[in-house]
Write an enzyme that holds these catalytic residues in place. Structure first.
Site, PDB file in Angstrom:
ATOM      1  N   HIS A 133     -13.959  -2.017  33.408  1.00  0.00           N
ATOM      2  CA  HIS A 133     -13.347  -0.777  32.912  1.00  0.00           C
ATOM      3  C   HIS A 133     -12.183  -0.435  33.855  1.00  0.00           C
ATOM      4  O   HIS A 133     -12.205  -0.787  35.035  1.00  0.00           O
ATOM      5  CB  HIS A 133     -14.427   0.313  32.974  1.00  0.00           C
ATOM      6  CG  HIS A 133     -14.060   1.631  32.396  1.00  0.00           C
ATOM      7  ND1 HIS A 133     -13.286   2.550  33.069  1.00  0.00           N
ATOM      8  CD2 HIS A 133     -14.392   2.216  31.214  1.00  0.00           C
ATOM      9  CE1 HIS A 133     -13.152   3.634  32.319  1.00  0.00           C
ATOM     10  NE2 HIS A 133     -13.803   3.466  31.192  1.00  0.00           N
ATOM     11  N   ASP A 211     -20.928  -1.139  39.210  1.00  0.00           N
ATOM     12  CA  ASP A 211     -20.531  -0.056  38.305  1.00  0.00           C
ATOM     13  C   ASP A 211     -21.663   0.094  37.287  1.00  0.00           C
ATOM     14  O   ASP A 211     -21.799  -0.718  36.371  1.00  0.00           O
ATOM     15  CB  ASP A 211     -19.206  -0.434  37.632  1.00  0.00           C
ATOM     16  CG  ASP A 211     -18.784   0.598  36.587  1.00  0.00           C
ATOM     17  OD1 ASP A 211     -19.596   1.469  36.220  1.00  0.00           O
ATOM     18  OD2 ASP A 211     -17.635   0.510  36.115  1.00  0.00           O
ATOM     19  N   GLN A 214     -22.748   2.209  32.535  1.00  0.00           N
ATOM     20  CA  GLN A 214     -23.413   1.938  31.257  1.00  0.00           C
ATOM     21  C   GLN A 214     -24.875   1.524  31.423  1.00  0.00           C
ATOM     22  O   GLN A 214     -25.559   1.325  30.416  1.00  0.00           O
ATOM     23  CB  GLN A 214     -22.661   0.838  30.476  1.00  0.00           C
ATOM     24  CG  GLN A 214     -21.245   1.193  30.090  1.00  0.00           C
ATOM     25  CD  GLN A 214     -21.179   2.374  29.103  1.00  0.00           C
ATOM     26  OE1 GLN A 214     -22.152   2.707  28.422  1.00  0.00           O
ATOM     27  NE2 GLN A 214     -20.027   3.033  29.040  1.00  0.00           N
ATOM     28  N   LYS A 237     -23.069  10.473  30.874  1.00  0.00           N
ATOM     29  CA  LYS A 237     -23.429   9.371  29.963  1.00  0.00           C
ATOM     30  C   LYS A 237     -24.944   9.256  29.808  1.00  0.00           C
ATOM     31  O   LYS A 237     -25.430   8.429  29.042  1.00  0.00           O
ATOM     32  CB  LYS A 237     -22.848   8.055  30.488  1.00  0.00           C
ATOM     33  CG  LYS A 237     -21.316   7.987  30.385  1.00  0.00           C
ATOM     34  CD  LYS A 237     -20.821   6.631  30.812  1.00  0.00           C
ATOM     35  CE  LYS A 237     -19.324   6.588  31.052  1.00  0.00           C
ATOM     36  NZ  LYS A 237     -18.536   6.618  29.833  1.00  0.00           N
ATOM     37  N   CYS A 382     -10.597   1.551  27.516  1.00  0.00           N
ATOM     38  CA  CYS A 382     -10.297   1.409  28.958  1.00  0.00           C
ATOM     39  C   CYS A 382     -10.620  -0.001  29.461  1.00  0.00           C
ATOM     40  O   CYS A 382     -11.068  -0.182  30.596  1.00  0.00           O
ATOM     41  CB  CYS A 382     -11.024   2.442  29.811  1.00  0.00           C
ATOM     42  SG  CYS A 382     -10.574   4.127  29.413  1.00  0.00           S
TER      43      CYS A 382
HETATM   44  N1  PLP Z   1     -17.184   2.172  34.172  1.00  0.00           N
HETATM   45  C1  PLP Z   1     -17.643   1.881  32.961  1.00  0.00           C
HETATM   46  C2  PLP Z   1     -18.280   0.557  32.690  1.00  0.00           C
HETATM   47  C3  PLP Z   1     -17.534   2.834  31.939  1.00  0.00           C
HETATM   48  O1  PLP Z   1     -17.981   2.551  30.715  1.00  0.00           O
HETATM   49  C4  PLP Z   1     -16.934   4.084  32.229  1.00  0.00           C
HETATM   50  C5  PLP Z   1     -16.763   5.080  31.162  1.00  0.00           C
HETATM   51  O2  PLP Z   1     -16.743   4.782  29.995  1.00  0.00           O
HETATM   52  C6  PLP Z   1     -16.500   4.333  33.520  1.00  0.00           C
HETATM   53  C7  PLP Z   1     -16.632   3.354  34.476  1.00  0.00           C
HETATM   54  C8  PLP Z   1     -15.860   5.636  33.892  1.00  0.00           C
HETATM   55  O3  PLP Z   1     -16.776   6.672  33.783  1.00  0.00           O
HETATM   56  P1  PLP Z   1     -16.279   8.197  33.998  1.00  0.00           P
HETATM   57  O4  PLP Z   1     -15.127   8.386  33.078  1.00  0.00           O
HETATM   58  O5  PLP Z   1     -17.472   8.999  33.622  1.00  0.00           O
HETATM   59  O6  PLP Z   1     -15.896   8.322  35.420  1.00  0.00           O
END
Ligand code: PLP
Length: 428
Positions: A133, A211, A214, A237, A382
């Site tokens: 992401h 990370d 998800q 989430k 993203c």
């Molecule tokens: N990393 C992953 C794999 C994600 O799916 C997301 C959000 O969709 C993020 C990071 C970023 O999360 P946030 O926008 O809540 O900081």
């Protein structure tokens, strides 16, 4: 009166349908159709217990933490620190290893700007994967530009969306200082074998960041079992409110990490000439934190654990496998991500399915679905570099959580069939 959750978890098997009653937002029509919310990878819905806890906090306990001597401030501080302890328990960590942030993005930026800026130097390598992401790309690009480090990308196999682990030795080498990778891909739904990757990295002395945006709240997650050095996730989430996130950092690493933001609360002593800082985790929490967010996150974690994270994973996976199979059977569709769902530790697919209809733009698919009450996501999610690698600009994505049902997947399939007919791209 018992909540739906209490009734459901009292029974042997979870009554997923009954859990829906805990989510007031799900009971509505959108454009005249019952809402089918399949955009959970973007954000989840919130159960009534979470909404009530948020209200209750502001109605009864609201005060700033760590600084007051009065009763309300003491109550807020105790609840805020209890939330830290609960979050630590959720991840199998210690309280001192839990930093509250605004979300996954801020957690990763914290590591890049504080730990990274101190430990990564010109010529060092940061290893990422092609399925990250933007939140796990851009902070490292900013750091790499600043210090003169290189970024390398562990390849993804193609539409099936697996990491090319046969090439891991080629990429995970001694000049790598940090290996940061996603546990579950937010586009492909791939579950990466996190424990195996962390073990391979730690044998070479490479620090790892997982990370877990998800995976937290979607599958069991224990930082000691996985063996990661840092882990990031977002409260919104996983049934919590927006604005609260978590960074886990291994104690020994946090202790060597300088502060990243300055302000109130993170100091021991401030003078005109010199300031000293608190120990972790408080050193990384400058200013007033998201107090209500942390306290209410704790309620969300309790809610999820009462259902059971393994059961949630299996439910998500079952829906995604069913959707994958039914979508493939329609024809005229390109599907991304692994075909098989396996246990989290073995890789495979989680509750996310991305796809493209032949000759229909993903935005058209999502708009058509929205008009029929279905919330999907369309765009690059993203994950622009991954989309470019796959030779596409955008895709449509259905992402599931425990309150989704097979009947909702059937409704999705029906609407995708209609979409194909409407845009004339279907195999008849
Ligand atoms: N990393 C992953 C794999 C994600 O799916 C997301 C959000 O969709 C993020 C990071 C970023 O999360 P946030 O926008 O809540 O900081």
């Amino acid at each position: 009166m018992k909540t739906q959750l209490e009734r459901a978890s009292r029974d042997k098997g979870t009554d997923w349908q009954a859990l829906r009653k805990d989510f007031p937002i799900l009971d509505q029509k959108v454009h005249g159709h019952p809402l089918v919310y399949l955009d959970n990878a973007a954000t989840s819905q919130k159960p009534r217990v979470v909404l009530e806890a948020l209200n209750r906090y502001y109605e009864t306990d609201n005060a700033n933490v760590h600084r007051g001597i009065h009763e309300l401030s003491n109550r807020s501080t105790v609840s805020f620190e209890a939330a830290r302890a609960r979050t630590a328990h959720f991840l199998g960590a210690d309280s001192s290893e839990i930093v509250f942030t605004r979300g996954t993005t801020e957690s990763i930026n914290l590591v890049a700007q504080a730990w990274g800026a101190k430990n990564i130097r010109a010529g060092d390598t940061i290893l990422l994967t092609e399925m990250e992401h933007h939140s796990n790309i851009v902070p490292w690009q900013l750091l790499a530009e600043r210090v003169g480090a290189k970024i390398r990308w562990l390849p993804v196999t193609g539409d099936e969306g697996l990491l090319d682990l046969d090439r891991l030795d080629e990429f995970l080498t001694r000049d790598v200082k940090l290996f940061s990778f996603t546990h579950i891909s937010n586009m492909l739904g791939t579950v990466n074998p996190a424990a195996e990757l962390c073990e391979r990295a730690s044998k070479l002395g490479v620090v790892t960041l997982l990370d877990a945006a998800q995976s937290a709240g979607h599958c069991p997650l224990d930082v000691r079992e996985i063996g990661c050095d840092f882990l990031a996730f977002s409260g919104h989430k996983i049934c919590g409110p927006t604005g609260i996130g978590v960074l886990f950092g291994r104690q020994s690493l946090l202790e060597q990490t300088p502060p990243w933001q300055g302000g109130g609360e993170m100091i021991l002593n401030v003078g005109f000439d010199k300031t000293t800082y608190k120990q972790p985790p408080h050193r990384f929490e400058a200013g007033t934190p998201d107090i209500s967010g942390a306290i209410v996150l704790q309620v969300a974690l309790d809610y999820l654990d009462a259902i059971g994270r393994r059961a949630i994973f299996e439910h998500d996976q079952e829906l995604a496998s069913y959707a994958h199979e039914k979508l493939a059977a329609l024809g005229g569709i390109r599907l991304f991500g692994p075909k098989k769902g396996r246990a989290p530790a073995e890789g495979g697919r989680a509750g996310i399915v991305s796809f493209l209809l032949n000759d229909v733009h993903a935005h058209d698919v999502v708009t058509f679905a929205d008009q029929r009450g279905i919330a999907l996501r369309g765009g690059h999610h993203c994950n622009q570099p991954l989309h470019k690698k796959l030779g596409i600009e955008s895709s449509a994505r259905a992402s599931f959580y425990f309150y989704n049902t097979k009947a909702e997947v059937d409704r999705l399939i029906e609407v995708i069939r209609e979409t194909q007919k409407f845009f004339g791209g279907a195999r008849r």
